[in-house]
Design an enzyme around this catalytic site. Structure first.
Site, PDB file in Angstrom:
ATOM      1  N   ASP A  38       0.819  -1.207   0.000  1.00 58.55           N
ATOM      2  CA  ASP A  38       0.000   0.000   0.000  1.00 58.55           C
ATOM      3  C   ASP A  38       0.853   1.257   0.000  1.00 58.55           C
ATOM      4  O   ASP A  38       2.086   1.205  -0.030  1.00 58.55           O
ATOM      5  CB  ASP A  38      -0.920  -0.001   1.224  1.00 58.55           C
ATOM      6  N   ASP A  47      -2.702  -2.264  -2.971  1.00 59.78           N
ATOM      7  CA  ASP A  47      -3.535  -2.167  -1.774  1.00 59.78           C
ATOM      8  C   ASP A  47      -3.968  -0.702  -1.696  1.00 59.78           C
ATOM      9  O   ASP A  47      -3.796   0.046  -2.653  1.00 59.78           O
ATOM     10  CB  ASP A  47      -2.763  -2.612  -0.520  1.00 59.78           C
TER      11      ASP A  47
END
Length: 608
Positions: free
Chosen positions: A410, A429
């Site tokens: 992420d 993500d």
């Protein structure tokens, strides 16, 4: 002493790269030794700095040697000051899915031994078989430059008409040259970050609604097989270059990093060169990917020189403000997916102990993380988390992330009152996490794989105000499912992460999202599961120039269901799809906007 800004020295030795010059001068002062550079393929002065790795390894399918850097199989990049026609090498790095390790469970497992349990989905499926890879090249500049891009694999780069530069809303002058193209890049004090894509190299991802397929199905994304990203970075300001002396600086030597090599001085400096974590915590040598740097509490500043390539991860323990600066690379390529630092770095997921590239688990409160310049490559899990006292903020700029093919890769946590700007993140993500009040994010370029939304504001009920996201460029997405749990959307809110929680209408989120451009066939604008009310959620100036997905999978449909007692104060202004404005007359499912919002919110929201 800031050694990298010495005009008289640059005038005397213009052919010596600045990064090597820094290394020479610092080594002379700190180590009492110096080594002269061997060539002049690069240049470093006050206007332009490029760098090179003699240990570049072109390798398309297995891990590179410990002391080597994966080099692009396809591209060569050279940079010249504009109109000078004097081009210098700029190394082209490459990242590949799983880093050539295949699906392995332990860092000691042989590459491609397929020891990861078949029930574990690491987020990578057809990419290795397609030869998907991501190359990047970076340099520092203070004037307009010309970037010459050629190919080294025998393929033809057929002039300006054969390329697309993303974000497409930022225009560049492109001309043909022998064997390639030249792109004029104006000087920008904020830097420029863009993808150069060959039309002949594009691959259309197809999905049957549950997975990628190689035939049939619907087109859900189009990306280059051989991606190339250019990072044109401004020189670091003086306050983001540590004042390094032998007394306060631990200068690392290129090569293996063993436990404790990083010492206990306030500043940890990586000169140009290749470094790798070499042993696990028990002292067994040679187990790449089985350790990370746990800094001394006295160390608060990590500086990665241009040309430094560090295979490892960094955990801080300081109680003061802390730093990560410089235009070097921190790479997670030696770690397995979800590498668990508390379990021998095996592929065992833990939200608490799976490895982060930047980590702090003992905050003292009132601290700020300053991050300017680094590139992270191939993270094995979430990329940055700081735990402990919640009173933490960050200042993040010119921060790049590439090779994020695994699930859970992420963007960084964006803590309360943080300021993030001029970033490029390849993610699989949540890209932009809006979990804290007062956060400001601007001039962000996102290349999304297929997991979670671009902007995430769910997982638990929140009470947030003063969040601003402005100038967001989404240059690629390739969701293969219509998802609300991990929303296939630009703006998303997932349902509760933990069980036993209930919606809290008394809490609310207030946020302004403006000047958003999504390129290619875009997913939905919204997939929000309300876990609290929304108060003054403003979304304005959103453009989907290539349109929303309209395939049977339903990825293009925005969904906001009812939530008991919650309000939806949502104002949408100037949302266009293929240049046509979405209005209260054409927002519905099956119409231009494909917006399915529960009728219980009628009168609380608007599209203008």
């Amino acid at each position: 002493m800031t050694l990298i800004y010495v005009p008289s020295i640059f005038t005397m030795v213009p052919s010596i790269t600045r990064i090597v010059l820094v290394n020479i001068l610092l080594a002379t002062l700190v180590l009492g030794a110096a080594v002269l550079p061997r060539d002049n393929r690069t240049v470093c002065g006050s206007q332009l700095c490029t760098w090179w790795h003699d240990s570049g390894e072109i390798n398309t399918g297995t891990p590179v040697q410990a002391g080597n850097v994966r080099q692009s199989r396809k591209y060569s990049v050279h940079v010249s000051l504009a109109d000078r026609n004097q081009f210098y090498d700029s190394f082209v790095y490459e990242s590949i899915p799983r880093n050539g390790n295949g699906r392995i469970y332990s860092p000691t497992d042989p590459p491609n031994s397929n020891t990861l349990n078949s029930s574990i989905d690491d987020g990578i499926s057809i990419e290795p078989s397609l030869g998907i890879n991501m190359a990047w090249s970076q340099f520092e500049y203070r004037r307009d430059v010309d970037i010459k891009i050629t190919t080294i694999d025998g393929s033809i780069l057929d002039g300006p008409l054969d390329i697309v530069i993303r974000p497409t809303s930022v225009k560049y002058s492109v001309k043909r040259c022998v064997g390639g193209i030249i792109i004029r890049v104006p000087y920008d004090p904020n830097g420029r970050k863009f993808s150069v894509e060959l039309k002949s190299d594009l691959y259309s991802y197809l999905s049957d609604g549950s997975q990628y397929v190689t035939s049939g199905g619907s087109v859900v994304g189009v990306e280059p097989k051989n991606a190339l990203v250019i990072f044109a970075s401004p020189f670091l300001p003086r306050d983001m270059v540590p004042h390094m002396t032998p007394h306060d600086t631990q200068t690392m030597k290129p090569g293996p990093i063993n436990n404790g090599d990083w010492g206990s001085k306030p500043i940890l400096y990586f000169p140009p060169g290749v470094y790798w974590m070499n042993e696990d915590t028990s002292g067994n040598p040679g187990k790449l990917g089985s350790n990370h740097m746990r800094l001394d509490p006295n160390t608060y500043w990590v500086h990665l020189a241009p040309g430094a390539y560090v295979k490892g991860a960094i955990e801080y323990f300081t109680k003061q403000n802390f730093y990560a600066t410089g235009h070097g690379v921190l790479s997670g390529e030696n770690y397995v997916y979800q590498a668990n630092a508390a379990d021998n770095y095996y592929a065992v997921k833990s939200d608490g102990t799976s490895l982060r590239m930047w980590w702090h688990n003992n905050l003292g409160g009132g601290q700020t993380w300053f991050c300017m310049g680094p590139t992270i490559n191939a993270p094995p899990f979430n990329t940055m988390d700081f735990n402990g006292n919640s009173n933490i903020s960050s200042r993040i700029s010119d921060y790049k992330q590439v090779g994020a093919y695994f699930f859970q890769t992420d963007g960084p946590e964006i803590y309360e009152d943080s300021v993030v700007h001029d970033v490029f993140w390849h993610v699989n993500d949540d890209a932009i996490k809006t979990y804290y009040s007062g956060a400001s994010i601007s001039r962000a370029t996102i290349w999304r794989c297929h997991n979670d939304p671009i902007i995430q504001m769910g997982w638990t009920s929140r009470n947030l105000t003063g969040i601003s996201i402005d100038n967001l460029h989404v240059i690629h997405t390739r969701y293969f499912k219509s998802e609300t749990v991990v929303p296939s959307a630009i703006i998303g809110a997932s349902p509760f992460y933990a069980s036993g929680m209930t919606v809290d209408p008394s809490e609310s989120i207030s946020m302004t999202i403006s000047n958003v451009v999504c390129e290619g066939l875009c997913p939905s604008l919204f997939r929000i599961t309300p876990l609290q009310s929304y108060n003054n959620l403003v979304v304005k100036n959103v453009a989907f120039p290539d349109g929303l997905q309209t395939n049977p999978i339903g990825i293009g449909e925005s969904i906001i269901p009812a939530a008991s007692g919650c309000t939806m104060d949502l104002e949408i202004t100037n949302w266009t799809v293929k240049g046509q404005k979405v209005t209260m007359q054409n927002f519905q499912s099956g119409s231009l906007g494909q917006f399915d919002i529960d009728g219980s919110y009628w009168g609380q929201w608007s599209i203008n």
